[in-house]
Write a protein that holds these residues in place. Structure first.
Motif, PDB file in Angstrom:
ATOM      1  N   GLY A  70      47.397  38.705  37.695  1.00  0.00           N
ATOM      2  CA  GLY A  70      47.155  37.408  38.309  1.00  0.00           C
ATOM      3  C   GLY A  70      45.763  36.885  38.024  1.00  0.00           C
ATOM      4  N   THR A  71      45.405  35.814  38.758  1.00  0.00           N
ATOM      5  CA  THR A  71      44.163  35.084  38.533  1.00  0.00           C
ATOM      6  C   THR A  71      43.361  35.012  39.824  1.00  0.00           C
ATOM      7  OG1 THR A  71      45.320  33.745  36.893  1.00  0.00           O
ATOM      8  CG2 THR A  71      43.241  32.873  37.723  1.00  0.00           C
ATOM      9  N   VAL A  72      42.060  35.277  39.731  1.00  0.00           N
ATOM     10  CA  VAL A  72      41.183  35.193  40.897  1.00  0.00           C
ATOM     11  C   VAL A  72      40.969  33.717  41.243  1.00  0.00           C
ATOM     12  CG1 VAL A  72      38.812  35.577  41.714  1.00  0.00           C
ATOM     13  CG2 VAL A  72      40.020  37.378  40.426  1.00  0.00           C
ATOM     14  N   HIS A 107      42.504  40.856  48.603  1.00  0.00           N
ATOM     15  CA  HIS A 107      42.307  42.290  48.362  1.00  0.00           C
ATOM     16  C   HIS A 107      40.922  42.475  47.748  1.00  0.00           C
ATOM     17  CE1 HIS A 107      43.676  46.434  48.182  1.00  0.00           C
ATOM     18  NE2 HIS A 107      44.856  46.056  48.663  1.00  0.00           N
ATOM     19  N   VAL A 108      40.693  43.589  47.100  1.00  0.00           N
ATOM     20  CA  VAL A 108      39.373  43.832  46.517  1.00  0.00           C
ATOM     21  C   VAL A 108      39.510  44.061  45.019  1.00  0.00           C
ATOM     22  CG1 VAL A 108      38.619  44.856  48.689  1.00  0.00           C
ATOM     23  CG2 VAL A 108      39.328  46.354  46.817  1.00  0.00           C
ATOM     24  N   LEU A 109      38.404  43.811  44.318  1.00  0.00           N
ATOM     25  CA  LEU A 109      38.361  43.946  42.857  1.00  0.00           C
ATOM     26  C   LEU A 109      37.284  44.957  42.493  1.00  0.00           C
ATOM     27  CD1 LEU A 109      38.981  42.883  39.915  1.00  0.00           C
ATOM     28  CD2 LEU A 109      37.158  41.200  40.315  1.00  0.00           C
ATOM     29  N   ASP A 110      37.683  45.945  41.709  1.00  0.00           N
ATOM     30  CA  ASP A 110      36.718  46.938  41.230  1.00  0.00           C
ATOM     31  C   ASP A 110      36.065  46.371  39.967  1.00  0.00           C
ATOM     32  OD1 ASP A 110      35.247  49.177  40.715  1.00  0.00           O
ATOM     33  OD2 ASP A 110      36.956  50.470  40.193  1.00  0.00           O
ATOM     34  N   ALA A 111      34.781  46.045  40.065  1.00  0.00           N
ATOM     35  CA  ALA A 111      34.062  45.477  38.919  1.00  0.00           C
ATOM     36  C   ALA A 111      32.645  46.034  38.940  1.00  0.00           C
ATOM     37  CB  ALA A 111      34.036  43.951  39.014  1.00  0.00           C
ATOM     38  N   PRO A 112      32.011  46.090  37.749  1.00  0.00           N
ATOM     39  CA  PRO A 112      30.688  46.732  37.690  1.00  0.00           C
ATOM     40  C   PRO A 112      29.606  45.960  38.442  1.00  0.00           C
ATOM     41  CG  PRO A 112      31.352  45.867  35.526  1.00  0.00           C
ATOM     42  CD  PRO A 112      32.536  45.765  36.419  1.00  0.00           C
ATOM     43  N   GLY A 113      29.764  44.670  38.603  1.00  0.00           N
ATOM     44  CA  GLY A 113      28.737  43.900  39.303  1.00  0.00           C
ATOM     45  C   GLY A 113      29.152  42.457  39.412  1.00  0.00           C
ATOM     46  N   ARG A 122      41.109  37.019  34.913  1.00  0.00           N
ATOM     47  CA  ARG A 122      42.416  37.664  34.974  1.00  0.00           C
ATOM     48  C   ARG A 122      42.258  39.098  35.482  1.00  0.00           C
ATOM     49  NH1 ARG A 122      47.032  35.589  35.048  1.00  0.00           N
ATOM     50  NH2 ARG A 122      47.929  37.132  33.650  1.00  0.00           N
ATOM     51  N   VAL A 123      43.168  39.496  36.350  1.00  0.00           N
ATOM     52  CA  VAL A 123      43.108  40.831  36.957  1.00  0.00           C
ATOM     53  C   VAL A 123      44.516  41.415  37.051  1.00  0.00           C
ATOM     54  CG1 VAL A 123      41.038  40.304  38.322  1.00  0.00           C
ATOM     55  CG2 VAL A 123      43.291  39.812  39.277  1.00  0.00           C
ATOM     56  N   ARG A 124      44.559  42.713  37.283  1.00  0.00           N
ATOM     57  CA  ARG A 124      45.859  43.333  37.560  1.00  0.00           C
ATOM     58  C   ARG A 124      45.708  44.383  38.657  1.00  0.00           C
ATOM     59  NH1 ARG A 124      46.905  47.128  32.215  1.00  0.00           N
ATOM     60  NH2 ARG A 124      45.119  48.496  32.545  1.00  0.00           N
ATOM     61  N   PHE A 141      42.259  45.617  42.731  1.00  0.00           N
ATOM     62  CA  PHE A 141      42.519  44.956  41.458  1.00  0.00           C
ATOM     63  C   PHE A 141      41.476  45.433  40.456  1.00  0.00           C
ATOM     64  CE2 PHE A 141      44.905  42.176  44.217  1.00  0.00           C
ATOM     65  CZ  PHE A 141      45.976  41.775  43.424  1.00  0.00           C
ATOM     66  N   GLU A 142      41.801  45.256  39.150  1.00  0.00           N
ATOM     67  CA  GLU A 142      40.831  45.559  38.101  1.00  0.00           C
ATOM     68  C   GLU A 142      40.911  44.471  37.031  1.00  0.00           C
ATOM     69  OE1 GLU A 142      42.175  49.458  37.002  1.00  0.00           O
ATOM     70  OE2 GLU A 142      43.779  48.710  35.712  1.00  0.00           O
ATOM     71  N   PRO A 143      39.773  44.228  36.330  1.00  0.00           N
ATOM     72  CA  PRO A 143      39.801  43.206  35.272  1.00  0.00           C
ATOM     73  C   PRO A 143      40.877  43.543  34.241  1.00  0.00           C
ATOM     74  CG  PRO A 143      37.545  43.932  35.712  1.00  0.00           C
ATOM     75  CD  PRO A 143      38.454  44.859  36.457  1.00  0.00           C
ATOM     76  N   TYR A 144      41.517  42.481  33.693  1.00  0.00           N
ATOM     77  CA  TYR A 144      42.640  42.705  32.783  1.00  0.00           C
ATOM     78  C   TYR A 144      42.737  41.537  31.814  1.00  0.00           C
ATOM     79  CZ  TYR A 144      47.520  43.022  31.234  1.00  0.00           C
ATOM     80  OH  TYR A 144      48.663  43.072  30.491  1.00  0.00           O
TER      81      TYR A 144
END
Lengths: 314, 356
Positions: A70-72, A107-113, A122-124, A141-144
């Motif tokens: 999906g899309t943030v 929800h939450v997104l795991d990202a470096p910063g 875009r994320v998945r 979620f994680e970047p995708y």
């Protein structure tokens, strides 16, 4: 003025909640790595799904599978995660519109910063390894960068048992302070004394004091030592043993008007057979070693108090 | 709804308002001890005694106190014996005022005492407020109140409605004007600070504090007897939006706009507005929804960015607006209260003073 008391207070409860048909399908789906939404009256697919249309309040049941990509739509960077939040390290809170959905899922997104996050990215879904049928089955979620996720063709029916409820533990931590009046009461009890406060208006002495006269609605401040002896104003006989209570039944639970008080306290009556306790019985507190309040009250051996002496305190 | 819609009913006014200093901690006071001075203050201003009050209504929250039925202890401060007509809402006191207003409209009472209080200091209000969220899909993730406001702030920035310097200016203005409000918690120059949850910095967030407020309402001639310039409630309405954040457009507040329309805000300009916008970004949303331009004096009290006692801050907005009318500093004022994440529930009132 004695020091105001403080103590930790933990409020903790495992809320056990049952699910309706749509919530049940959604959370069962998460367990099976399938995301289901529900079609609303205006054609939008709501993810997460609800059972009643947010616009028309009509009951809605039309389940629709959406993709795990999906899309943030908006985000916020959380550099200091708090207890209970999904990731232990810094993360982004996100609303994600999954492919096929018309609304955002929080929800939450795991990202470096924060520089690695932007609206429209875009994320998945990253699925939790152990899934139980809960929103936390989505670990985060994680970047995708890839193509939209494939649908499984799910119709909302799954093998295995349906998830029909969740257990959501909740814990809140407080530092409780009882305020000035009750702190003074508790401090006096530590020296085996009982103090109340006198209302400046109606002159009644309240025990325990709460700093206000409930009749006049004015502050109380004048401390008055009451007791230690008192009179049983009314009582009952307890025949059912409470869990974690080390007292043999039957026993007597009574209201006791301490001498000088205009309000009855409550306590257990001991040192006398339960069927001989009576209104007007004169009693005194019995303290056990190190206790912070009287263990029980026992007869003093004085003659019973005259009914007129305590009838106002019933 | 407006007075005209409820035709044939009586006029109701705010005739007295009092609030405590808002403080970071009040360990030495129980809730009732914190509350009593403001109860006595509004009674003294009107010359009323507890026994003269027709209806009493309060707002507070057990989750702030960490104890069940915590409001019952506060009743000691009212003098609830002999028995009184009383009610409580587990919400901000602005909604208690709405209940009291409807009670006065029915004619069952001529006067009402409304009070609200909250001590946030015993717990962590960011965590406590997670417990008002959807328990199935949202609360298990423990998104705190600042995080949810930050999602809304980012949406506004992305939409071009504001930017971080503009948000900082809202906080700075609030605390600058609060130098004239001795009750406010944060006054004067306060550093914008670090990010709490980006894009919101300390200066975009309300201070956490303890406080209480009380108001007296009166109907018709009774109001004129009790106050030289009553603040007549010309309209009051409250509306709510979908619970799920992802269903809503976070850059707008249709519930505020609808409540304002029903309350009659748009019929004639207001000169003053007290907005319950706990976060700087929410003032942007509310100004847009309420169509407030620079001719309207907004949050001269300093607003929630200077003092935000949970459960009382909305009632304080109505009280501040009314007090300006009492003093002759406003003729037509708007008061707004909110509850829930990202302005989920909104109450709007229009108050007017009679021509001088």
């Amino acid at each position: 003025m004695p020091e105001v008391l403080k103590a930790p207070l933990v409020v903790e409860f495992p809320f056990t909640r049952s699910l309706g048909p749509v919530q049940s399908a959604f959370l069962t789906g998460l367990r099976e790595q399938v995301v289901l939404g529900v079609r609303a009256g205006d054609g939008r697919v709501l993810v997460p799904p609800v059972e009643y249309d947010p616009v028309t309040a009509e009951e809605i049941r039309d389940l629709v599978e959406v993709a795990a990509t999906g899309t943030v739509t908006t985000w916020a960077w959380n550099h200091a995660p708090r207890r209970g939040q999904p990731l232990a390290g810094p993360f982004a809170w996100v609303l994600v519109r999954l492919d096929g959905a018309g609304t955002g899922l929080l929800h939450v997104l795991d990202a470096p910063g924060p520089d690695a996050v932007h609206t429209g990215m875009r994320v998945r879904i990253r699925w939790a390894e152990e899934r139980t049928g809960a929103i936390t089955d989505i670990a985060c979620f994680e970047p995708y960068d890839g193509v939209p996720g494939q649908l499984t063709g799910s119709n909302g029916e799954f093998e295995g048992e349906r998830v029909t409820g969740i257990v959501a533990p909740a814990r809140l931590d407080y530092t409780y302070s009882p305020g000035r009046a009750q702190s003074a009461y508790i401090a006096a009890l530590s020296t085996q004394r009982t103090v109340g406060e006198r209302c400046p208006s109606c002159r009644k002495v309240y025990v325990p004091p709460r700093g206000a006269c409930p009749t006049c609605g004015v502050p109380t401040a004048e401390q008055i030592e009451v007791g230690p002896r008192g009179t049983v104003t009314t009582f009952c006989i307890v025949n059912i043993k409470a869990r974690n209570l080390d007292i043999e039944v039957p026993y007597v639970y009574a209201h006791i008007a301490l001498d000088g008080a205009d309000l009855a306290l409550h306590g257990r009556i001991g040192g006398i057979p339960y069927d001989q306790v009576r209104m007007g019985l004169r009693v005194e507190p019995v303290w056990t070693e190190g206790a912070r309040y009287p263990d029980h009250y026992r007869p003093t051996g004085e003659p019973d108090a005259d009914y007129d002496a305590y009838k106002e305190l019933l | 709804m407006t007075r005209e819609e409820s035709s044939g009913v009586r006029d109701v006014a705010v005739v007295a308002f009092a609030q405590t200093d808002v403080l970071r901690t009040t360990d030495e006071l129980s809730e009732v001890e914190m509350l009593m001075p403001v109860l006595h203050s509004v009674l003294d201003r009107t010359g009323l005694k507890t026994a003269d009050i027709g209806f009493t209504c309060s707002g507070s929250s057990d989750y702030l106190a960490g104890r069940a039925f915590s409001f019952t202890l506060a009743l000691d401060g009212v003098g609830a014996w002999p028995p009184i007509a009383e009610s409580h809402v587990e919400m901000d006191g602005a909604w208690a005022l709405y209940e009291a207003w409807t009670k006065l409209l029915t004619g069952d009472a001529d006067t009402a005492l409304v009070y609200a209080y909250g001590k946030s200091s015993p717990g962590s209000v960011r965590d406590v407020l997670t417990r008002q969220l959807d328990p199935y899909y949202v609360a298990p993730l423990w998104p705190d109140s600042v995080a949810l406001a930050a999602l809304q702030a980012r949406a506004l920035i992305d939409a071009g409605d504001t930017d971080e310097p503009a948000l900082a200016a809202i906080g700075a203005r609030s605390r600058r004007v609060a130098t004239l409000n001795s009750r406010a918690q944060l006054r004067g120059s306060v550093p914008q600070g670090e990010y709490v949850v980006r894009p919101l910095r300390t200066g975009d967030c309300p201070p956490v504090g303890d406080g209480a407020a009380a108001v007296i309402l009166a109907a018709g001639e009774r109001a004129r007897e009790l106050c030289s310039r009553p603040a007549w409630i010309r309209g009051i309405d409250h509306r709510i939006e979908a619970h799920a954040l992802g269903v809503r457009d976070l850059t707008d507040s249709p519930s505020t706009r609808l409540a304002a329309q029903k309350a009659g805000v748009f019929e004639r300009p207001v000169d003053t507005a007290e907005l319950h916008a706990p976060f700087s970004s929410q003032e942007v949303v509310l100004r847009k929804a309420l169509r407030l331009d620079d001719s309207v004096r907004v949050n001269l009290s300093g607003g929630p960015l200077a003092a935000n006692p949970m459960m009382a801050a909305g009632l304080v907005r109505i009280g501040e607006a009314a007090a300006r009318i009492h003093r002759g500093e406003s003729d037509r004022a708007l008061a707004h209260a909110t509850s829930g994440p990202c302005l989920q529930q909104n109450l709007v009132a229009v108050l007017e003073g009679e021509p001088r």
